[in-house]
Design an enzyme around this catalytic site. Structure first.
Site, PDB file in Angstrom:
ATOM      1  N   SER A 272       0.831  -1.201   0.000  1.00 49.58           N
ATOM      2  CA  SER A 272       0.000   0.000   0.000  1.00 49.58           C
ATOM      3  C   SER A 272       0.865   1.250   0.000  1.00 49.58           C
ATOM      4  O   SER A 272       2.079   1.192   0.219  1.00 49.58           O
ATOM      5  CB  SER A 272      -0.905   0.015   1.229  1.00 49.58           C
ATOM      6  OG  SER A 272      -0.132   0.218   2.404  1.00 49.58           O
ATOM      7  N   LYS A 273       0.210   2.397  -0.226  1.00 48.49           N
ATOM      8  CA  LYS A 273       0.907   3.684  -0.172  1.00 48.49           C
ATOM      9  C   LYS A 273       1.517   3.900   1.205  1.00 48.49           C
ATOM     10  O   LYS A 273       2.615   4.454   1.333  1.00 48.49           O
ATOM     11  CB  LYS A 273      -0.070   4.810  -0.507  1.00 48.49           C
ATOM     12  CG  LYS A 273       0.537   6.206  -0.394  1.00 48.49           C
ATOM     13  CD  LYS A 273      -0.492   7.274  -0.706  1.00 48.49           C
ATOM     14  CE  LYS A 273       0.094   8.671  -0.543  1.00 48.49           C
ATOM     15  NZ  LYS A 273       0.494   8.973   0.840  1.00 48.49           N
ATOM     16  N   ARG A 274       0.819   3.449   2.233  1.00 48.24           N
ATOM     17  CA  ARG A 274       1.320   3.620   3.599  1.00 48.24           C
ATOM     18  C   ARG A 274       2.664   2.918   3.799  1.00 48.24           C
ATOM     19  O   ARG A 274       3.538   3.417   4.495  1.00 48.24           O
ATOM     20  CB  ARG A 274       0.288   3.065   4.585  1.00 48.24           C
ATOM     21  CG  ARG A 274       0.602   3.347   6.041  1.00 48.24           C
ATOM     22  CD  ARG A 274      -0.555   2.880   6.920  1.00 48.24           C
ATOM     23  NE  ARG A 274      -1.796   3.570   6.566  1.00 48.24           N
ATOM     24  CZ  ARG A 274      -2.989   3.197   7.003  1.00 48.24           C
ATOM     25  NH1 ARG A 274      -3.108   2.146   7.791  1.00 48.24           N
ATOM     26  NH2 ARG A 274      -4.061   3.885   6.648  1.00 48.24           N
ATOM     27  N   ASP A 277       5.277   5.176   2.257  1.00 50.78           N
ATOM     28  CA  ASP A 277       5.515   6.349   3.106  1.00 50.78           C
ATOM     29  C   ASP A 277       6.355   5.967   4.323  1.00 50.78           C
ATOM     30  O   ASP A 277       7.253   6.715   4.740  1.00 50.78           O
ATOM     31  CB  ASP A 277       4.183   6.944   3.567  1.00 50.78           C
ATOM     32  CG  ASP A 277       3.395   7.571   2.420  1.00 50.78           C
ATOM     33  OD1 ASP A 277       4.018   7.850   1.376  1.00 50.78           O
ATOM     34  OD2 ASP A 277       2.177   7.768   2.573  1.00 50.78           O
TER      35      ASP A 277
END
Length: 522
Positions: A272-274, A277
């Site tokens: 995921s994007k998380r 990040d």
């Protein structure tokens, strides 16, 4: 293959394109080109509530940057097979909505679908009632005709028509079969058997005139003559319904291949994007600024990755060539790609491996091409330190610098840290390096180096190396006593490429100036 190969990548314009989507597009592209077929981009924007401005343009730009452009798509002029005056398009589902109602009506007429008028409140009540009894509510064969649900299977034709004429909200549900075993085939996963009793009656059409994904997807794939549907694993639960719809219409279904998930670096759960990040890597091909929040997400392009590297590492997320080879050009990937070699299991994303690929492709770039890009960074850096008068540095000089340092780099933005001393003299000296390099007698040794350098007429790497090393050897001086402070004078630290290469590149006057500056600082 006897059939003309036509594949499609069908993203929804609800935000930036995740690299999982890029991987799906890539595998479709490779398969199409391997078999001389067509790669179609179709924008599935039936859910207008989730539509995000700019997302469609982002998708197209991302595919083009990766070097996998579509043959047909939005604004395409490609004509349909066997026709000179028709198109497969339009390629946005929102522009095709006039097509879908007739197919929903066909299923209604053939008793393969039905109108349902249940409100969301009524359906919630049924779910809660089932939960209280320890059961799961499924809208299908076991309850659709029992009278508690409001649909055209229990209502008379007159009552059904009256509700529709009165403007009551409705949906059209597919009438999934009872007591059948559905035999499905997936190119990657093999044979699959489904008991139709566990399937719910999916919604195909809504009273607002828009189809759901399931109906639009099947109709579009049929009308666009899609031969193979290559998509993510998350669509595997929909395969049974899609096959049933093809059967209901009497159409030949395309061949299906469901790609494995791209997993987190830990191997547990979908990437995921998380995760990006948290661990410091992008999950989108291009940077994306959310039009509502103005939040910007990183992209592989802006982070300094080469598109060839991105394509190469994405190809290995789920596919195995069956050899030890890891570096593939796009042409080689087309030649070698085979859906039979795509794994069923999820593919773990490895950020370090992506950098490894980029490092390789960095070394393949022409130094002059890299120099053009690096010059922009140099100009900015020199402006920051008030050295704007030096912004006319020759790009050919920059290319020579890159030749010396690019082996140590993975990204262009790392060049400055590896080579700044080729462009500006050090103004300070690393403290630890100074303690290690500067000893008793260093001043005298450096003064002698200045003398040797000053009288050297042919200022070449070989000549400098010969004269300085000859002097060191003849006088039985430890190499470190000379070479460490010399490097410190030139670089400001004990790092960088060959000392004699640095001296040659910056020239005699600058070399003498830097050594003298170190002597004075001591």
């Amino acid at each position: 293959m006897s059939q003309n190969v036509r594949v499609r990548f069908a993203p929804s314009p609800t935000g930036p394109l995740h690299i999982g989507g890029v991987r799906t597009a890539l595998f479709n592209y490779l398969f199409a080109k391997k078999h001389g077929g067509d790669f179609v981009l179709r924008i599935e924007d039936t859910d207008q509530n989730r539509y995000v401005e700019g997302a469609e343009d982002y998708i197209v730009e991302a595919l083009n940057w990766c070097g996998i452009p579509f043959d047909e798509g939005p604004n395409s002029t490609t004509l349909s097979i066997g026709s000179k005056d028709e198109k497969f398009g339009p390629y946005r589902q929102s522009e095709r909505k006039h097509l879908y109602k007739q197919y929903a009506d066909q299923l209604i007429a053939e008793d393969k679908a039905y109108y349902a008028f249940d409100t969301s409140e009524q359906l919630d009540a049924h779910r809660k009632d089932h939960e209280a009894k320890g059961k799961t509510f499924i809208y299908n064969w076991h309850n659709r005709e029992k009278g508690r649900l409001v649909n055209s299977l229990v209502l008379s034709k007159e009552d059904t028509k009256a509700k529709i004429d009165a403007g009551e909200d409705f949906v059209i549900r597919f009438k999934s079969p009872q007591d059948e075993t559905l035999h499905l085939k997936d190119i990657i996963r093999g044979d699959i058997s489904i008991d139709t009793n566990v399937l719910d009656d999916k919604i195909l059409f809504k009273s607002d005139g828009m189809p759901t994904y399931h109906l639009a997807n099947i109709v579009d794939d049929h009308l666009m003559q899609i031969s193979h549907v290559i998509r993510g694993e998350e669509w595997l639960p929909s395969l049974a319904l899609h096959q049933l719809l093809y059967d209901a219409f009497g159409w030949e279904a395309p061949q299906f291949a469901h790609l494995p998930l791209i997993l987190k670096p830990t191997g547990k759960g979908k990437l995921s994007k998380r995760d990006g990040d948290k661990l410091g890597f992008p999950v989108f091909p291009l940077a994306w600024t959310d039009p509502k929040t103005n939040e910007t997400s990183r992209g592989y392009k802006e982070d300094g990755y080469f598109p060839e590297a991105v394509v190469n590492f994405l190809a290995f997320l789920g596919w195995n060539p069956g050899t030890e080879q890891e570096i593939f050009s796009l042409e080689q990937l087309v030649n070698e790609f085979d859906l039979e070699r795509v794994n069923k299991a999820g593919a773990r994303f490895d950020p370090d491996k992506t950098k490894w690929f980029n490092h390789h492709y960095m070394q393949q770039q022409l130094d002059l091409d890299l120099a053009e890009q690096f010059k922009l960074i140099i100009d900015n850096k020199l402006d920051e330190i008030s050295r704007s008068t030096q912004n006319d540095i020759d790009v050919n000089y920059i290319a020579l610098v890159i030749r010396l340092i690019k082996e140590r780099a993975t990204f262009i933005h790392e060049f400055w840290g590896l080579s700044h001393f080729f462009f500006v003299a050090p103004e300070t000296y690393d403290e630890k390096a100074s303690k290690k390099a500067i000893k008793e007698g260093t001043v005298e040794l450096m003064q002698k180096v200045i003398e040797i350098v000053s009288v050297t007429r042919e200022f070449t790497v070989q000549n400098l190396q010969s004269k300085l090393k000859g002097w060191i050897t003849e006088n039985n001086i430890g190499f470190g006593k000379v070479m460490m402070p010399l490097r410190l004078a030139l670089v400001g630290a004990l790092q960088g490429p060959d000392v004699f290469e640095i001296m040659f590149m910056i020239g005699k006057n600058e070399t003498v100036k830097r050594i003298d500056a170190l002597v004075k600082s001591i």
